[in-house]
Design a protein around this motif. Sequence first.
Motif, short mmCIF file in Angstrom:
data_model
loop_
_atom_site.label_atom_id
_atom_site.label_comp_id
_atom_site.label_asym_id
_atom_site.label_seq_id
_atom_site.Cartn_x
_atom_site.Cartn_y
_atom_site.Cartn_z
N LEU A 119 0.87 -1.18 0.00
CA LEU A 119 0.00 0.00 0.00
C LEU A 119 0.90 1.22 0.00
N CYS A 120 0.66 2.16 -0.94
CA CYS A 120 1.55 3.31 -1.02
C CYS A 120 0.77 4.59 -1.24
N GLN A 121 1.50 5.69 -1.24
CA GLN A 121 0.88 7.00 -1.36
C GLN A 121 0.14 7.15 -2.69
N SER A 122 0.59 6.44 -3.71
CA SER A 122 -0.12 6.51 -5.00
C SER A 122 -1.56 6.01 -4.87
N ASP A 123 -1.77 5.00 -4.01
CA ASP A 123 -3.12 4.51 -3.78
C ASP A 123 -3.99 5.60 -3.15
N VAL A 124 -3.40 6.34 -2.22
CA VAL A 124 -4.13 7.45 -1.60
C VAL A 124 -4.44 8.52 -2.64
N HIS A 125 -3.49 8.82 -3.54
CA HIS A 125 -3.73 9.81 -4.58
C HIS A 125 -4.90 9.38 -5.47
N VAL A 126 -4.98 8.08 -5.78
CA VAL A 126 -6.07 7.57 -6.62
C VAL A 126 -7.40 7.73 -5.89
N VAL A 127 -7.44 7.33 -4.64
CA VAL A 127 -8.68 7.41 -3.86
C VAL A 127 -9.14 8.86 -3.72
N ASP A 128 -8.19 9.77 -3.56
CA ASP A 128 -8.53 11.18 -3.33
C ASP A 128 -8.77 11.97 -4.62
N ALA A 129 -8.52 11.37 -5.76
CA ALA A 129 -8.63 12.09 -7.03
C ALA A 129 -10.07 12.53 -7.30
#
Length: 360
Positions: free
Chosen positions: A37-47
Amino acid sequence: MQAVRLTEWGREPALAEVERPVPRGTEVLVRVEAAGLCQSDVHVVDAAEGALPYRPPFTLGHEVAGRVAALGPDADTDTDTGTGTGTGTGRTAPGERAVVYGPWGCGNCTRCAAGRDNYCDHRGDLGWHGAGLGRDGGMAEYLLVPSARHLVPIGDLPATQAAPLSDAGLTSYHALAGVRHALGERSTALVIGVGGLGHLAVQMVRATTPSRVLAVDIREEAVDLALRSGAHLGVPMGADTARVLRAETGGVGVDAVLDFVGNEATFALAVQLLRPGGELAVVGSGGGRLTVRKPGFLPAGFRLSLPFWGTRPELAEVIALARAGSLHVETEQFPLSAAPEAFGRLRRGRVRGRAVLLPD
């Protein structure tokens, strides 16, 4: 099977029951052992809706390791370690353990054929960026991989180590590859941001170059992690950081900066510390801006790179380093059912190293 799904933009991912996929054509079904799990996953969720070319719903997770469970009837069984057409080093068969190369491209252009799907010529037209990025990913019990060419064997390497290496390790290694020519004898490298990627970058610089390694982070615990990872010096980010680090180089500055933050403050620090002819690789997506002007304030001979993920051959090299004992991922492990907790801790900057989800 259980899967962590992004069902629509603006909503937090949720655990759902979905059907186990069946491999068709060239596809390979992988039973997931671990998913990072990485920050890119958070960026996707928050997009915001429209910011990315993806169409929910889809399963998250682009750092995946596991065992081959089944093959489609047209799957290429010659193990591909990253050169594009199989290397004769083994056979893809049920039971084989592998890490998944995540940036899936079109599969047809010259870059994909060379194992450089991360720079696929048609990436802007695909509607996805890879596993868990517009296509169903590995935060699930099983992952359907489009082709065996996306699998790199891991042997007996623990899945909790292999999964994060497919992005945190590969991205760091690819960024380092672009500046490694500057890191010869008596050189100095600076790693900014010692999280899931940065602590691996420190180890990679130590393992593959003779360079001295300095590290910076705003968190004391991250500075400690940098030192445990092999940094010669770690310092907290502050008003005096540039002076302290320049003094460590005898006043000449550093040869290369690997910036895993990418905000205004880290750009300013990099420019202050780079010596003439220095290299800056920006990996972090912190929203910083760097003005290029000539004449201007940038060091003479300054070069900038914006690396994205990495290539399949490089992933094979990363796995080889890990199996040789040169890399160790600092991880915190969570059951798949605790994915919401893991996301929350990552958002708050409370994850040490890399969060890894394990199927319940």
